[in-house]
Design an enzyme around this catalytic site. Structure first.
Site, short mmCIF file in Angstrom:
data_model
loop_
_atom_site.label_atom_id
_atom_site.label_comp_id
_atom_site.label_asym_id
_atom_site.label_seq_id
_atom_site.Cartn_x
_atom_site.Cartn_y
_atom_site.Cartn_z
CE LYS A 182 -2.86 -2.95 2.33
NZ LYS A 182 -2.48 -4.29 2.96
CG HIS A 429 -6.16 -4.11 8.38
ND1 HIS A 429 -5.58 -3.49 7.52
CD2 HIS A 429 -6.77 -5.26 7.57
CE1 HIS A 429 -5.48 -4.14 6.38
NE2 HIS A 429 -6.15 -5.33 6.53
#
Length: 534
Positions: A182, A429
């Site tokens: 990411k 997460h």
């Protein structure tokens, strides 16, 4: 794109892997013939752009990088959108998953708008979660100045997850390896990196369970390194423009109109307004951009990404002898832990240490280092099959003296302070580690076999006591108000879960917040879930 399919995907992967062993390869769908590749390179920061000028004028030393942690999802989303809106030359964007929900579509529309202004947009997506989204992605790719490439694409069956895995049955080893990175870079001057995918639940945009996650804003000396890591993927042989994977006869102008329809205001409202300050007391990054000066923590840092060749299982070797992958994320994080002297705190939503990880824990514990781990409970995880792998190592970690906390979806919902993460916080997460209270890892890597072997990852190692302490304070809030401490019952090796409710110790003897059905299913699937596929 689309909602996360959940644990059934892992079972499908397992079933297909077993089938591929039982049957010989034949009739397998393959990618179209080779095409003419057009390599490109990241554009460096320039004082000719507002973002470039602000970044350069804010940097106190050319060897230092500036950071601002973003634990709040709404602030993390707003930062990405503001950078895209203010970019004038280039946007380099790399994500494992972009959901086809309000946030995902708004994000893609913002990239489209930047391209229409003349910004060169390079969007790289992993192809795992694009099932059924070819129309939207082809429509986006019709935008001038915007190129969309797919990492490790599926050649057929693209309408559904089951269809694409079935069509790639005899190519399972390849398609099971994914790009989990990411990264978002604007004008070669500012970036966002961390653990978040692009979707409602990562950015506090849903009334349901929002993820607790962590990103960091980046400027300064580390940006060229991040740009080169992006280029390594963008120009990889395992990456293809979407038009070479999905054939279309729809004219470009018609696809552009279709994108406008699919992402219009009726289906894609703007994100919710921001609060004045985030969890750490920072105002939105746009205030810094308006003022022309970045208020960041400036320090030394390193960035690593796994080789995109991991998709074909390629490993560095000398004369047939495997070599250590010294550029991999996991190698460098483990090395930092091994260099630690006093303590390490690891946060990982999916935690399966494996024999190697357990040995590393044993090594540092032998030197007197304290180990603290925060992960999801069975009720909080969105991957219960992974929990079976974690559960196998839980007793071993306790025997080593590790402190284990498991996030509770019920406790986080009752916590007033944790409510700042979202209307309902249910899942962890974030992926991070803090060593000796002064070295911080933030990135996309979980401490599990998939991140170690199958997926590619990106990670930042930041040498800053101030930032490390910020993360430890966030973790302490999670431990105290949103998690259960796991321990052996006194005098036994029977596991208990302990919390402090209103000043009184509460002790549970079974997986917290879970139902009898949850626990029964866990017992049934545990023997069938091979660790190598979790």
């Amino acid at each position: 794109m689309g909602a996360r399919p959940g644990p059934w995907l892992q079972w499908m992967r397992l079933g297909l892997a077993l089938m591929s062993v039982l049957f010989f390869a034949g009739g397998c769908a393959t990618l179209p013939a080779e095409f003419e590749r057009t390599p490109s390179k990241a554009l460096p920061a320039s004082a000719d752009t507002p973002l470039g000028r602000i970044a350069q004028s804010s940097q106190p030393d050319p060897d230092l990088s500036g950071f601002r942690l973003m634990p709040g999802g709404d602030f993390a989303l707003h930062t990405r959108l503001e950078l895209a809106r203010r970019a004038q030359r280039t946007l380099d964007v790399q994500y494992y998953q972009i959901y086809n929900d309000e946030t995902g579509r708004y994000f893609l529309r913002t990239l489209r708008d930047a391209a229409l202004r003349g910004v060169r947009v390079r969007l790289l997506m992993d192809d795992l979660y694009t099932s059924g989204e070819d129309e939207l992605l082809l429509a986006l790719a019709a935008t001038p100045n915007l190129e969309l490439r797919l990492f490790n694409p599926f050649p057929a069956g693209r309408g559904s997850m089951l269809g694409r895995f079935s069509a790639s049955l005899f190519d399972f080893t390849r398609v099971n390896r994914r790009m989990h990175n990411k990264l978002f870079i604007a004008d070669g001057a500012m970036a966002v990196a961390g653990g978040r995918n692009i979707g409602n639940e990562y950015f506090r945009q849903t009334a349901g369970a929002n993820f607790i996650d962590l990103d960091t804003f980046v400027a300064g000396a580390l940006i060229p390194r991040l740009a080169s890591l992006f280029d390594q993927y963008w120009n990889s042989e395992h990456v293809r423009p979407i038009e070479t994977v999905v054939a279309t006869a729809v004219p470009r102008e018609q696809r552009q109109r279709r994108f406008e329809e699919l992402t219009g205001p009726a289906t894609t409202p703007a994100p919710r307004p921001l609060a004045p300050n985030d969890l750490l007391g920072y105002s939105p990054i746009v205030e810094d951009l308006k003022a022309g000066k970045l208020d960041l923590i400036w320090t030394r840092a390193e960035a690593y990404a796994d080789s995109p060749d991991r998709v074909i299982g390629r490993q560095a070797n000398y004369g047939g002898i495997p070599l250590l992958d010294v550029d991999s994320v996991r190698y460098n994080v483990i090395e930092q832990i091994r260099r630690g002297r006093s303590d390490v705190t690891i946060v990982s939503p999916y935690l399966i240490p494996g024999k190697g990880g357990l040995e590393a824990m044993r090594e540092v514990r032998g030197r007197g280092m304290k180990i603290s781990v925060v992960t999801n409970s069975l009720a909080a995880t969105d991957e219960p099959v992974v929990h079976t792998g974690y559960r196998r190592y839980r007793p071993d970690m306790l025997r080593l003296g590790a402190e284990i906390h498991e996030l509770s979806s019920q406790r986080t919902r009752r916590s007033v302070r944790l409510g700042l993460f979202g209307t309902q916080v249910g899942r962890l997460h974030a992926k991070s580690a803090v060593i000796d209270g002064r070295v911080l890892f933030v990135g996309s890597m979980n401490f599990d076999p998939r991140s170690d072997v199958h997926n590619t990852e990106i990670g930042l190692i930041i040498f800053s006591r101030e930032m490390a302490q910020q993360v430890l304070k966030l973790i302490d809030v999670l431990k105290q108000q949103g998690a259960y401490r796991v321990r052996f019952a006194p005098g036994t090796e029977r596991i208990e879960w302990v919390s402090d409710e209103g000043g009184e110790e509460q002790v549970l003897t079974s997986e917290p917040d879970s139902t009898l059905w949850d626990r029964l299913m866990l017992e049934l699937i545990a023997p069938l879930a091979p660790e190598s596929l979790l």
